[in-house]
Design a protein around this motif. Structure first.
Motif, PDB file in Angstrom:
ATOM      1  N   THR A   1       0.840  -1.201   0.000  1.00 37.58           N
ATOM      2  CA  THR A   1       0.000   0.000   0.000  1.00 37.58           C
ATOM      3  C   THR A   1       0.874   1.249   0.000  1.00 37.58           C
ATOM      4  OG1 THR A   1      -1.796  -1.137   1.127  1.00 37.58           O
ATOM      5  CG2 THR A   1      -1.781   1.272   1.262  1.00 37.58           C
ATOM      6  N   ARG A   2       1.901   1.273   0.839  1.00 36.60           N
ATOM      7  CA  ARG A   2       2.816   2.430   0.874  1.00 36.60           C
ATOM      8  C   ARG A   2       3.575   2.574  -0.442  1.00 36.60           C
ATOM      9  NH1 ARG A   2       3.744   0.131   5.824  1.00 36.60           N
ATOM     10  NH2 ARG A   2       5.778  -0.671   5.200  1.00 36.60           N
ATOM     11  N   GLU A   3       4.024   1.449  -1.007  1.00 34.57           N
ATOM     12  CA  GLU A   3       4.775   1.493  -2.263  1.00 34.57           C
ATOM     13  C   GLU A   3       3.940   2.059  -3.411  1.00 34.57           C
ATOM     14  OE1 GLU A   3       7.938   0.743  -3.114  1.00 34.57           O
ATOM     15  OE2 GLU A   3       8.569   0.043  -1.144  1.00 34.57           O
ATOM     16  N   ARG A   4       2.660   1.813  -3.385  1.00 38.93           N
ATOM     17  CA  ARG A   4       1.792   2.244  -4.491  1.00 38.93           C
ATOM     18  C   ARG A   4       1.508   3.740  -4.488  1.00 38.93           C
ATOM     19  NH1 ARG A   4      -1.463  -3.094  -3.597  1.00 38.93           N
ATOM     20  NH2 ARG A   4      -0.362  -4.418  -5.082  1.00 38.93           N
ATOM     21  N   CYS A   5       1.802   4.438  -3.437  1.00 41.48           N
ATOM     22  CA  CYS A   5       1.683   5.904  -3.372  1.00 41.48           C
ATOM     23  C   CYS A   5       0.349   6.413  -3.918  1.00 41.48           C
ATOM     24  CB  CYS A   5       2.823   6.569  -4.115  1.00 41.48           C
ATOM     25  SG  CYS A   5       4.457   6.165  -3.518  1.00 41.48           S
ATOM     26  N   CYS A   6      -0.739   5.918  -3.422  1.00 41.27           N
ATOM     27  CA  CYS A   6      -2.089   6.367  -3.832  1.00 41.27           C
ATOM     28  C   CYS A   6      -2.327   6.209  -5.333  1.00 41.27           C
ATOM     29  CB  CYS A   6      -2.335   7.797  -3.395  1.00 41.27           C
ATOM     30  SG  CYS A   6      -2.216   8.015  -1.624  1.00 41.27           S
ATOM     31  N   GLY A   7      -1.751   5.193  -5.941  1.00 41.31           N
ATOM     32  CA  GLY A   7      -2.001   4.918  -7.354  1.00 41.31           C
ATOM     33  C   GLY A   7      -0.966   5.464  -8.308  1.00 41.31           C
ATOM     34  N   ASP A   8       0.060   6.153  -7.818  1.00 43.07           N
ATOM     35  CA  ASP A   8       1.105   6.696  -8.690  1.00 43.07           C
ATOM     36  C   ASP A   8       2.087   5.624  -9.155  1.00 43.07           C
ATOM     37  OD1 ASP A   8       0.029   9.196  -8.436  1.00 43.07           O
ATOM     38  OD2 ASP A   8       1.412   9.822  -6.850  1.00 43.07           O
ATOM     39  N   ARG A   9       2.170   4.533  -8.412  1.00 50.32           N
ATOM     40  CA  ARG A   9       3.114   3.466  -8.714  1.00 50.32           C
ATOM     41  C   ARG A   9       2.405   2.116  -8.647  1.00 50.32           C
ATOM     42  NH1 ARG A   9       8.523   4.047  -7.647  1.00 50.32           N
ATOM     43  NH2 ARG A   9       8.572   2.136  -6.426  1.00 50.32           N
ATOM     44  N   TRP A  10       3.062   1.067  -9.129  1.00 53.86           N
ATOM     45  CA  TRP A  10       2.530  -0.292  -9.010  1.00 53.86           C
ATOM     46  C   TRP A  10       3.483  -1.077  -8.116  1.00 53.86           C
ATOM     47  CZ3 TRP A  10       5.973  -3.920 -10.619  1.00 53.86           C
ATOM     48  CH2 TRP A  10       6.945  -3.529 -11.557  1.00 53.86           C
ATOM     49  N   ALA A  11       2.958  -2.118  -7.495  1.00 61.43           N
ATOM     50  CA  ALA A  11       3.784  -2.956  -6.633  1.00 61.43           C
ATOM     51  C   ALA A  11       3.155  -4.332  -6.493  1.00 61.43           C
ATOM     52  CB  ALA A  11       3.943  -2.314  -5.259  1.00 61.43           C
ATOM     53  N   LYS A  12       4.022  -5.338  -6.358  1.00 61.74           N
ATOM     54  CA  LYS A  12       3.549  -6.692  -6.066  1.00 61.74           C
ATOM     55  C   LYS A  12       4.587  -7.374  -5.182  1.00 61.74           C
ATOM     56  CE  LYS A  12       5.346  -8.938 -10.243  1.00 61.74           C
ATOM     57  NZ  LYS A  12       4.986  -9.779 -11.380  1.00 61.74           N
ATOM     58  N   ALA A  13       4.155  -8.415  -4.498  1.00 59.71           N
ATOM     59  CA  ALA A  13       5.049  -9.157  -3.604  1.00 59.71           C
ATOM     60  C   ALA A  13       4.994 -10.636  -3.957  1.00 59.71           C
ATOM     61  CB  ALA A  13       4.632  -8.951  -2.153  1.00 59.71           C
ATOM     62  N   ILE A  14       6.159 -11.244  -4.064  1.00 60.59           N
ATOM     63  CA  ILE A  14       6.270 -12.668  -4.344  1.00 60.59           C
ATOM     64  C   ILE A  14       6.947 -13.332  -3.149  1.00 60.59           C
ATOM     65  CG2 ILE A  14       7.178 -14.424  -5.914  1.00 60.59           C
ATOM     66  CD1 ILE A  14       5.182 -12.506  -7.246  1.00 60.59           C
ATOM     67  N   ALA A  15       6.330 -14.389  -2.637  1.00 61.64           N
ATOM     68  CA  ALA A  15       6.883 -15.149  -1.511  1.00 61.64           C
ATOM     69  C   ALA A  15       7.460 -16.456  -2.030  1.00 61.64           C
ATOM     70  CB  ALA A  15       5.803 -15.421  -0.473  1.00 61.64           C
ATOM     71  N   TYR A  16       8.568 -16.867  -1.438  1.00 61.11           N
ATOM     72  CA  TYR A  16       9.258 -18.099  -1.821  1.00 61.11           C
ATOM     73  C   TYR A  16       8.522 -19.313  -1.270  1.00 61.11           C
ATOM     74  CZ  TYR A  16      12.942 -21.616  -2.041  1.00 61.11           C
ATOM     75  OH  TYR A  16      13.660 -22.757  -2.292  1.00 61.11           O
TER      76      TYR A  16
END
Length: 84
Positions: A41-56
């Motif tokens: 949520t923080r990485e996405r900056c209110c929609g200015d950026r995209w982000a995803k997380a991959i777990a091993y």
């Protein structure tokens, strides 16, 4: 995948950026799904950026932390997570 059901995650990378260019970095916070989602949520900056997380999971297997869908765990992710 058995790790999808656990709340604790072993290794997680965050992939984020603007446009089509992104960076890969390890998640160094608490190893829980809730903490990872908060970071996204923080990485996405209110929609200015995209982000995803991959777990091993195992070998070349991983999963998307938000959707639970299978995802590839690449050697790049290993390199990034071993630095920390």
């Amino acid at each position: 995948m058995k790790n999808e059901m656990k709340n604790e995650l072993d290794r997680v990378v965050i992939i984020s950026g603007e446009g089509e260019v992104g960076i890969i970095e390890p998640h160094t916070g608490r190893p829980t799904k809730r903490a990872v989602r908060a970071r996204l949520t923080r990485e996405r900056c209110c929609g200015d950026r995209w982000a995803k997380a991959i777990a091993y999971v195992d070998g070349t297997e991983g999963f998307d932390v938000e959707t639970g869908e299978p995802a590839d765990w690449t050697s790049e992710y290993d390199i990034v997570t071993k630095k920390h």
